[in-house]
Design a protein around this motif. Structure first.
Motif, PDB file in Angstrom:
ATOM      1  N   GLU A   1       0.826  -1.204   0.000  1.00 39.70           N
ATOM      2  CA  GLU A   1       0.000   0.000   0.000  1.00 39.70           C
ATOM      3  C   GLU A   1       0.863   1.258   0.000  1.00 39.70           C
ATOM      4  O   GLU A   1       0.585   2.214  -0.725  1.00 39.70           O
ATOM      5  N   ARG A   2       1.912   1.246   0.805  1.00 40.01           N
ATOM      6  CA  ARG A   2       2.754   2.442   0.933  1.00 40.01           C
ATOM      7  C   ARG A   2       3.808   2.546  -0.166  1.00 40.01           C
ATOM      8  O   ARG A   2       4.256   3.636  -0.498  1.00 40.01           O
ATOM      9  N   TYR A   3       4.245   1.405  -0.694  1.00 44.48           N
ATOM     10  CA  TYR A   3       5.285   1.397  -1.727  1.00 44.48           C
ATOM     11  C   TYR A   3       4.815   0.549  -2.914  1.00 44.48           C
ATOM     12  O   TYR A   3       5.369  -0.517  -3.192  1.00 44.48           O
TER      13      TYR A   3
END
Length: 200
Positions: A92-94
Motif C-alpha cells: 500500500e505504501r510502496y
C-alpha cells in the motif's frame, strides 16, 4: 526498485542474519534490504529483549551499510506479527517496489502453513537462503508456492540467537558472533546477562 525484507525476532541480530541478507542481495540484485524486527512471531515465544532494544540492535548492526535499513512497523503495531499484514501495508505504501521476503531454508517447507500464503505469493517472491544442515527442496511445495521461491546458498555459519543468549548467560564471549557495534551495545547495556568486564 527490488527490495528484500528480512523479518525476524533478532534477539539479538547476529552475523548469520547479516550474511543471509547480503547473500540474497548479491544473488538477486536487490537494491536494498529492509530489516523488520517482529513484535511476537507466530512460531516463537516472546523475545527476551524488548522490541525497542532489538530495533536498536538492528540499527547498530546495519548503520554502516547504505543498502540496509530498518523498519519499526511490527514493533509499533504490537501483538503477533503476521507477515501478510506487514506485506499488505508495504504494498500500500510502496506500490512501485518489487518485494522479496528473505527466509531461512528451514522455513521454506513451512510456507504452505503461513497465514494467507496464496495472497502472499501473489504479492511478493520468497528467497530461501541455505543454512547449515538444511536442504532446499521445492518439490514438496504446491506449484503456486514453489514458483515464487528463489534459492540462494550462503557460507556455512552455524550461529543462532538462542546460542548467543545461552553463551552470554553462561559468561562466555559472544564477540565476532554479532557485529562489533551490536557487541558493544550488548556490553554497555548488560543485555542477556553479559557483564561489561566479563564478556570476553
Amino acid at each position: 526498485m527490488k527490495v528484500g525484507i528480512m523479518g525476524g525476532t533478532f534477539d539479538p541480530i547476529h552475523i548469520g542474519h547479516m550474511l543471509a541478507a547480503e547473500t540474497a542481495r548479491d544473488a538477486f540484485g536487490l537494491e536494498q534490504v529492509w530489516f523488520m524486527p517482529s513484535h511476537i512471531p507466530p512460531h516463537k515465544h516472546a523475545a527476551g529483549a524488548s522490541g525497542e532494544t532489538r530495533l536498536a540492535l538492528v540499527s547498530e548492526a546495519i548503520r554502516s551499510d547504505d543498502s540496509f535499513r530498518s523498519l519499526d512497523w511490527e514493533i509499533m503495531r504490537g501483538g503477533i506479527s503476521y507477515t501478510i499484514e506487514t506485506v499488505r501495508l508495504l504494498k500500500e505504501r510502496y506500490p512501485s517496489e518489487d518485494f522479496y521476503f528473505i527466509i531461512g531454508a528451514d522455513m521454506v517447507q513451512y510456507l504452505p502453513k503461513w497465514r494467507a500464503i496464496d495472497e502472499l505469493v501473489r504479492l511478493l517472491t520468497f528467497i530461501g537462503v541455505g543454512r547449515p544442515g538444511n536442504s532446499l527442496d521445492l518439490g514438496t511445495l504446491p506449484a503456486n508456492i514453489a514458483e515464487k521461491v528463489l534459492l540462494a546458498e550462503m557460507p556455512m555459519v552455524d550461529i543462532s540467537s538462542t546460542m548467543i543468549r545461552e553463551r552470554a548467560a553462561a559468561g562466555k564471549s559472544i564477540r565476532y558472533m554479532v557485529p562489533e557495534a551490536v557487541y558493544e551495545y550488548v556490553r554497555r547495556s548488560e543485555l542477556y546477562g553479559v557483564q561489561p568486564r566479563s564478556a570476553d
